[in-house]
Design a protein around this motif. Structure first.
Motif, short mmCIF file in Angstrom:
data_model
loop_
_atom_site.label_atom_id
_atom_site.label_comp_id
_atom_site.label_asym_id
_atom_site.label_seq_id
_atom_site.Cartn_x
_atom_site.Cartn_y
_atom_site.Cartn_z
N GLU A 19 25.54 18.62 18.61
CA GLU A 19 25.06 19.73 19.43
C GLU A 19 25.58 19.62 20.86
N LYS A 20 25.53 18.40 21.44
CA LYS A 20 25.96 18.22 22.82
C LYS A 20 27.47 18.44 22.96
N LEU A 21 28.23 17.95 21.99
CA LEU A 21 29.67 18.17 22.04
C LEU A 21 29.98 19.66 21.95
N ALA A 22 29.26 20.36 21.07
CA ALA A 22 29.48 21.80 20.93
C ALA A 22 29.17 22.53 22.24
N GLU A 23 28.12 22.12 22.94
CA GLU A 23 27.78 22.75 24.21
C GLU A 23 28.90 22.57 25.23
#
Length: 229
Positions: A19-23
């Motif tokens: 999720e954080k990488l996608a953000e």
């Protein structure tokens, strides 16, 4: 290794969830998951962003096992990128740059001597300790630090270590905890020695999980330091 395996490995090493990488890439989590399962390939823009974020080359990411990656001159290391939440952003402490420092902790907790302060976030100070020509990275709980002293000037190049609490995940470390505060703060505090050699598996804002399922409160951590290998 496939592209997907490399992306997953690099993401885990930097302490990022899907999720954080996608953000950070302004894409969906499902896109990251698809890449890591080798069901899709990032476009050129995302490949450049991934290579920059993980500090690797695009050639490395795309080369399959057995392919030859052409050797190139080493790239200049990019300006440090902090990949944690704002609360965990590590900032430098310029007043201590160029010095070996001693950091004293409450009670019977072991402090640090001959330490080079690398930075701080909201909860911890990060350091490099030098002993017998070996160096060890570590972190101290800020609320348990009673004093920081400049011992002597230390001429060295600027420190480029990537350091935050996620650096210590999946490493053997010495972990020290404060169990309860004594009658006189800094004099009769209690600590324990149960976690002298542990492997940290996960950090959250409030907890740290070590191998074999043990969960400890992050706020009770006085010191974590990597062990010599």
């Amino acid at each position: 290794m496939t592209l997907g395996e490399k992306l997953k490995e690099e993401r885990n090493q930097t302490g990022l969830s899907q999720e954080k990488l996608a953000e950070k890439l302004n894409i969906s989590r499902s896109a990251v998951a698809k890449w890591e399962r080798d069901k899709g390939i990032p476009d050129v823009v995302n490949l450049k962003s991934l290579a920059h974020l993980f500090n690797v080359s695009i050639d490395y990411l795309l080369a399959e096992e057995g392919d030859t990656v052409l050797e190139t001159l080493p790239m200049k290391k990019p300006e440090k990128i902090y990949i944690t939440e704002t609360k965990d952003k590590v900032e430098k402490l310029p007043e201590y740059e160029g010095y070996l420092c001693s950091m004293e902790l409450t009670g019977w907790n072991d402090g640090v001597s001959n330490g080079i302060i690398l930075g701080q976030d909201s909860d911890f100070i990060y350091y490099k300790r030098i002993e017998k020509r070996k160096s060890f990275l570590g972190m101290l709980g800020k609320k348990y630090i009673t004093a920081i002293k400049k011992d002597k000037a230390y001429k060295t190049e600027a420190h480029s270590e990537f350091i935050n609490k996620f650096y210590f995940v999946n490493k053997h470390v010495q972990l020290e905890m404060a169990l309860k505060e004594g009658l006189l703060k800094g004099f009769l505090d209690f600590s324990n020695d149960d976690y002298r050699d542990v492997i940290i598996k996960e950090f959250t804002e409030k907890e740290v999980r070590i191998a074999f399922g043990k969960i400890l409160p992050t706020t009770n951590i006085t010191k974590i330091e990597e062990l010599s290998t």
